[in-house]
Write a protein that holds these residues in place. Structure first.
Motif, PDB file in Angstrom:
ATOM      1  N   ALA A 213       1.004  -1.250   0.114  1.00  0.00           N
ATOM      2  CA  ALA A 213      -0.247  -0.095   0.089  1.00  0.00           C
ATOM      3  C   ALA A 213       1.333   1.404   0.101  1.00  0.00           C
ATOM      4  O   ALA A 213       0.384   2.860  -0.446  1.00  0.00           O
ATOM      5  CB  ALA A 213      -0.651   0.025   1.296  1.00  0.00           C
ATOM      6  N   THR A 214       1.917   1.202   0.298  1.00  0.00           N
ATOM      7  CA  THR A 214       3.079   2.281  -0.174  1.00  0.00           C
ATOM      8  C   THR A 214       3.256   3.060  -1.894  1.00  0.00           C
ATOM      9  O   THR A 214       3.580   3.955  -1.729  1.00  0.00           O
ATOM     10  CB  THR A 214       4.620   1.639  -0.048  1.00  0.00           C
ATOM     11  N   LYS A 215       2.621   1.995  -2.218  1.00  0.00           N
ATOM     12  CA  LYS A 215       2.629   2.403  -3.856  1.00  0.00           C
ATOM     13  C   LYS A 215       1.696   2.886  -3.764  1.00  0.00           C
ATOM     14  O   LYS A 215       0.896   4.536  -3.530  1.00  0.00           O
ATOM     15  CB  LYS A 215       3.624   1.562  -4.431  1.00  0.00           C
ATOM     16  N   PHE A 216       0.865   2.986  -4.945  1.00  0.00           N
ATOM     17  CA  PHE A 216      -0.283   3.131  -5.598  1.00  0.00           C
ATOM     18  C   PHE A 216      -1.221   4.069  -4.749  1.00  0.00           C
ATOM     19  O   PHE A 216      -1.859   5.220  -5.086  1.00  0.00           O
ATOM     20  CB  PHE A 216      -0.643   2.830  -7.491  1.00  0.00           C
ATOM     21  N   GLN A 336      17.929  14.710 -14.408  1.00  0.00           N
ATOM     22  CA  GLN A 336      17.755  16.240 -13.736  1.00  0.00           C
ATOM     23  C   GLN A 336      16.632  16.435 -12.500  1.00  0.00           C
ATOM     24  O   GLN A 336      16.414  16.402 -11.255  1.00  0.00           O
ATOM     25  CB  GLN A 336      17.929  17.473 -14.306  1.00  0.00           C
ATOM     26  N   MET A 337      15.471  16.170 -13.287  1.00  0.00           N
ATOM     27  CA  MET A 337      14.479  15.957 -13.000  1.00  0.00           C
ATOM     28  C   MET A 337      13.880  14.638 -12.240  1.00  0.00           C
ATOM     29  O   MET A 337      13.417  14.717 -11.132  1.00  0.00           O
ATOM     30  CB  MET A 337      13.162  16.447 -13.915  1.00  0.00           C
ATOM     31  N   ILE A 338      13.790  13.409 -12.813  1.00  0.00           N
ATOM     32  CA  ILE A 338      13.759  12.798 -12.293  1.00  0.00           C
ATOM     33  C   ILE A 338      14.455  11.673 -10.578  1.00  0.00           C
ATOM     34  O   ILE A 338      15.695  11.667 -11.397  1.00  0.00           O
ATOM     35  CB  ILE A 338      13.067  11.447 -13.394  1.00  0.00           C
ATOM     36  N   PRO A 339      13.991  12.008  -9.713  1.00  0.00           N
ATOM     37  CA  PRO A 339      14.746  11.223  -8.685  1.00  0.00           C
ATOM     38  C   PRO A 339      15.212   9.603  -8.686  1.00  0.00           C
ATOM     39  O   PRO A 339      14.568   8.935  -9.253  1.00  0.00           O
ATOM     40  CB  PRO A 339      14.067  11.572  -7.185  1.00  0.00           C
ATOM     41  N   LEU A 340      16.697   9.352  -8.724  1.00  0.00           N
ATOM     42  CA  LEU A 340      16.862   8.147  -8.670  1.00  0.00           C
ATOM     43  C   LEU A 340      16.470   7.434  -7.388  1.00  0.00           C
ATOM     44  O   LEU A 340      17.083   8.215  -6.246  1.00  0.00           O
ATOM     45  CB  LEU A 340      18.714   8.016  -8.920  1.00  0.00           C
ATOM     46  N   ALA A 341      15.593   6.654  -6.874  1.00  0.00           N
ATOM     47  CA  ALA A 341      14.754   6.098  -6.047  1.00  0.00           C
ATOM     48  C   ALA A 341      14.052   4.801  -6.476  1.00  0.00           C
ATOM     49  O   ALA A 341      13.846   5.201  -7.347  1.00  0.00           O
ATOM     50  CB  ALA A 341      13.826   7.501  -5.055  1.00  0.00           C
ATOM     51  N   VAL A 342      14.078   4.309  -5.437  1.00  0.00           N
ATOM     52  CA  VAL A 342      13.248   2.586  -5.295  1.00  0.00           C
ATOM     53  C   VAL A 342      11.455   3.161  -4.929  1.00  0.00           C
ATOM     54  O   VAL A 342      11.583   4.606  -4.969  1.00  0.00           O
ATOM     55  CB  VAL A 342      13.658   1.575  -4.685  1.00  0.00           C
ATOM     56  N   SER A 343      11.359   2.961  -5.042  1.00  0.00           N
ATOM     57  CA  SER A 343       9.546   2.673  -5.114  1.00  0.00           C
ATOM     58  C   SER A 343       8.890   3.528  -6.556  1.00  0.00           C
ATOM     59  O   SER A 343       9.289   3.139  -7.418  1.00  0.00           O
ATOM     60  CB  SER A 343       9.121   3.398  -3.913  1.00  0.00           C
ATOM     61  N   GLU A 348       5.737  11.979  -8.333  1.00  0.00           N
ATOM     62  CA  GLU A 348       7.438  11.972  -9.284  1.00  0.00           C
ATOM     63  C   GLU A 348       7.847  10.264  -9.655  1.00  0.00           C
ATOM     64  O   GLU A 348       7.308   9.319  -9.112  1.00  0.00           O
ATOM     65  CB  GLU A 348       8.396  11.759  -7.421  1.00  0.00           C
ATOM     66  N   THR A 349       7.846  11.066 -11.098  1.00  0.00           N
ATOM     67  CA  THR A 349       8.768   9.767 -11.510  1.00  0.00           C
ATOM     68  C   THR A 349       9.657   9.158 -11.023  1.00  0.00           C
ATOM     69  O   THR A 349      10.852  10.546 -10.382  1.00  0.00           O
ATOM     70  CB  THR A 349       8.601  10.386 -12.960  1.00  0.00           C
ATOM     71  N   LEU A 350       9.408   8.317 -10.300  1.00  0.00           N
ATOM     72  CA  LEU A 350      11.028   7.679  -9.816  1.00  0.00           C
ATOM     73  C   LEU A 350      11.770   6.903 -11.026  1.00  0.00           C
ATOM     74  O   LEU A 350      11.318   5.675 -11.663  1.00  0.00           O
ATOM     75  CB  LEU A 350      10.338   6.826  -8.523  1.00  0.00           C
ATOM     76  N   ILE A 351      12.718   6.242 -10.918  1.00  0.00           N
ATOM     77  CA  ILE A 351      13.863   5.453 -11.776  1.00  0.00           C
ATOM     78  C   ILE A 351      14.703   5.058 -10.637  1.00  0.00           C
ATOM     79  O   ILE A 351      15.852   5.089  -9.953  1.00  0.00           O
ATOM     80  CB  ILE A 351      14.452   6.352 -12.903  1.00  0.00           C
ATOM     81  N   ILE A 379      11.685   2.036 -14.002  1.00  0.00           N
ATOM     82  CA  ILE A 379      10.944   3.453 -14.030  1.00  0.00           C
ATOM     83  C   ILE A 379       9.683   3.936 -13.275  1.00  0.00           C
ATOM     84  O   ILE A 379       8.800   3.045 -14.685  1.00  0.00           O
ATOM     85  CB  ILE A 379      11.460   4.632 -15.843  1.00  0.00           C
ATOM     86  N   ALA A 380       9.334   4.148 -12.981  1.00  0.00           N
ATOM     87  CA  ALA A 380       7.724   4.051 -12.805  1.00  0.00           C
ATOM     88  C   ALA A 380       7.413   5.909 -12.706  1.00  0.00           C
ATOM     89  O   ALA A 380       7.900   6.848 -11.955  1.00  0.00           O
ATOM     90  CB  ALA A 380       7.490   3.879 -10.623  1.00  0.00           C
ATOM     91  N   VAL A 381       6.640   5.570 -13.606  1.00  0.00           N
ATOM     92  CA  VAL A 381       6.401   6.886 -14.658  1.00  0.00           C
ATOM     93  C   VAL A 381       4.816   7.762 -13.597  1.00  0.00           C
ATOM     94  O   VAL A 381       4.113   7.040 -13.177  1.00  0.00           O
ATOM     95  CB  VAL A 381       5.607   6.615 -15.947  1.00  0.00           C
ATOM     96  N   GLY A 382       5.040   9.193 -13.851  1.00  0.00           N
ATOM     97  CA  GLY A 382       4.351   9.878 -12.684  1.00  0.00           C
ATOM     98  C   GLY A 382       4.147  10.559 -13.122  1.00  0.00           C
ATOM     99  O   GLY A 382       2.963  10.151 -13.854  1.00  0.00           O
TER     100      GLY A 382
END
Length: 408
Positions: A213-216, A336-343, A348-351, A379-382
């Motif tokens: 449930a952390t996610k969507f 630059q905009m897309i954070p390098l992060a899991v989840s 935010e878009t995460l990669i 990539i998790a599109v935000g």
């Protein structure tokens, strides 16, 4: 998002249910929003009431690890969305997976697990379960013969993700359930990537459905939580044994935040999916991208499951650059905009780089078997403007190309 009149009707109903299902709280002040019962314990009118509640002879709350009104409202809402009788909310997604699977196995039992799953789920089944005498076989569940061969007299459950983390492999859930028909084996599906708006595994034969449930479901990157949905008996077993005694229960405040996030799930998923289609198309056409893993592309091996099993391909994409691991890492570092992060599932878009991050618990051999290469990027599109997501990917790819040309 929908592909037929029936699906459109279902999607419309669920757009209402994400806001109203389970909202039958009886607040004496008439609060519209779900009240937050931020309490560890509940007082009894007398010893007789306390004894009756502990004995299960009277309804009511005792202690928030055993149940809480705010948590109950969340559980009811997600159970309705997934089409089940009941649900149990947990402190994390892994808490839901551990409490659910451990409730149905004992030493000497056997389980079958999809060969492509989240790294910590892999570690749970391949390492911790083995320590307690439960053996897991990791099987390509798209291969009916392989699944049938893997089943044993002591097989107690089959666990899968579809789409699979990280490379979006799809499993035909109904086909798996048909193979298990008539056997005393629980089919457990991790539905985190899809949400109940895009896929309802119960309709395909799943006994239990799990979400991080952390996610969507939450959608705002400020909570870690999990939830499992199933029959009233199965959820009572989980709540009364593994969840209660291991204590991986959710805090009321986190449950309240997810209830708030759920209200926008329908509109968020529409934007996530629209953006993902555009990003996948961009990546698919880019000369530096060797392969894109996205069920929405016609070339995906199980693209035909969209419209039958799934209402949409979702918002997570995996791809491989035409280079080596160092080049993939360089590309990630140029964003630059897309954070390098899991989840995933955040605004935010995460990669991220699965081989060294989310799927690092895999051995190199297991990663190779699961098809998780050292060059794979997820990539998790935000919810940002799609053109801004694409612009950031484009500039990072261009920077990478220039670097590679200079070093050639």
């Amino acid at each position: 998002m929908a592909n037929s009149d029936n699906n459109n009707k279902t999607a419309w109903q669920m757009a209402t249910q994400v806001i109203h299902a389970g909202s039958g709280h009886d607040d004496p002040h008439g609060a519209l929003a779900a009240p937050l019962y931020q309490t560890s314990t509940f007082k009894f009118a007398n010893t007789e009431q306390g004894s009756a509640r502990f004995a299960g002879e009277e309804g009511g709350y005792i202690y928030s690890r055993l149940g809480n009104p705010t948590t109950h409202e969340l559980e009811t809402r997600v159970a309705v969305l997934e089409g089940y009788d009941a649900a149990a909310a947990t402190a994390t997604g892994m808490g839901a997976i551990a409490a659910t699977t451990m409730a149905f196995v004992k030493a000497g039992d056997h389980i079958v697990v999809s060969d492509a799953i989240y790294g910590c789920s892999f570690a749970l089944f391949s390492e911790l379960f083995e320590r307690f005498g439960v053996h897991a076989d990791f099987v390509d569940l798209t291969d009916a013969d392989a699944l049938t061969t893997a089943l044993k007299d002591n097989t107690r459950l089959v666990f899968l993700e579809s789409p699979a983390n990280p490379h979006l492999k799809l499993v035909d859930i109904e086909a798996v359930s048909q193979i298990l028909a008539g056997r005393d084996i629980k089919l457990i599906v991790d539905n985190t990537f899809m949400t109940p708006l895009l896929q309802q595994p119960k309709q395909l034969g799943a006994d239990l459905v799990i979400h991080s449930a952390t996610k969507f479901l939450n959608g705002h990157g400020d909570v870690v939580a999990g939830i499992v949905c199933g029959s009233a008996d199965d959820i009572a077993l989980i709540k009364g044994t593994t969840l209660k005694d291991m204590g991986a229960t959710i805090s009321p405040h986190d449950a309240w935040l997810i209830l708030r996030g759920l209200k926008t799930l329908d509109v968020r998923m529409q934007r996530h999916c629209e953006n993902a289609e555009k990003v996948a198309d961009f990546l698919h056409k880019h000369s530096l991208v060797r392969k894109v893993y996205y069920p929405g592309l016609a070339e995906h091996p199980n693209h035909s499951l969209i419209g039958t099993q799934m209402r949409h391909a979702g918002a997570v994409i995996a791809f491989e650059l035409d280079g080596d691991e160092a080049q993939s890492r360089y590309f990630l570092n140029q964003l630059q905009m897309i954070p390098l992060a899991v989840s995933l599932g955040d605004a935010e878009t995460l990669i991220q780089h699965p081989a060294s991050m989310t799927h690092s618990p895999y051995t190199p051999e297991a990663r190779q078997k699961a098809g998780i290469s050292d060059t794979l990027v997820r990539i998790a599109v935000g919810l940002e403007a799609a053109q801004d997501i694409i612009a950031d990917l484009s500039q990072a790819l261009q920077s990478s190309q220039q670097r590679w040309q200079r070093s050639a």
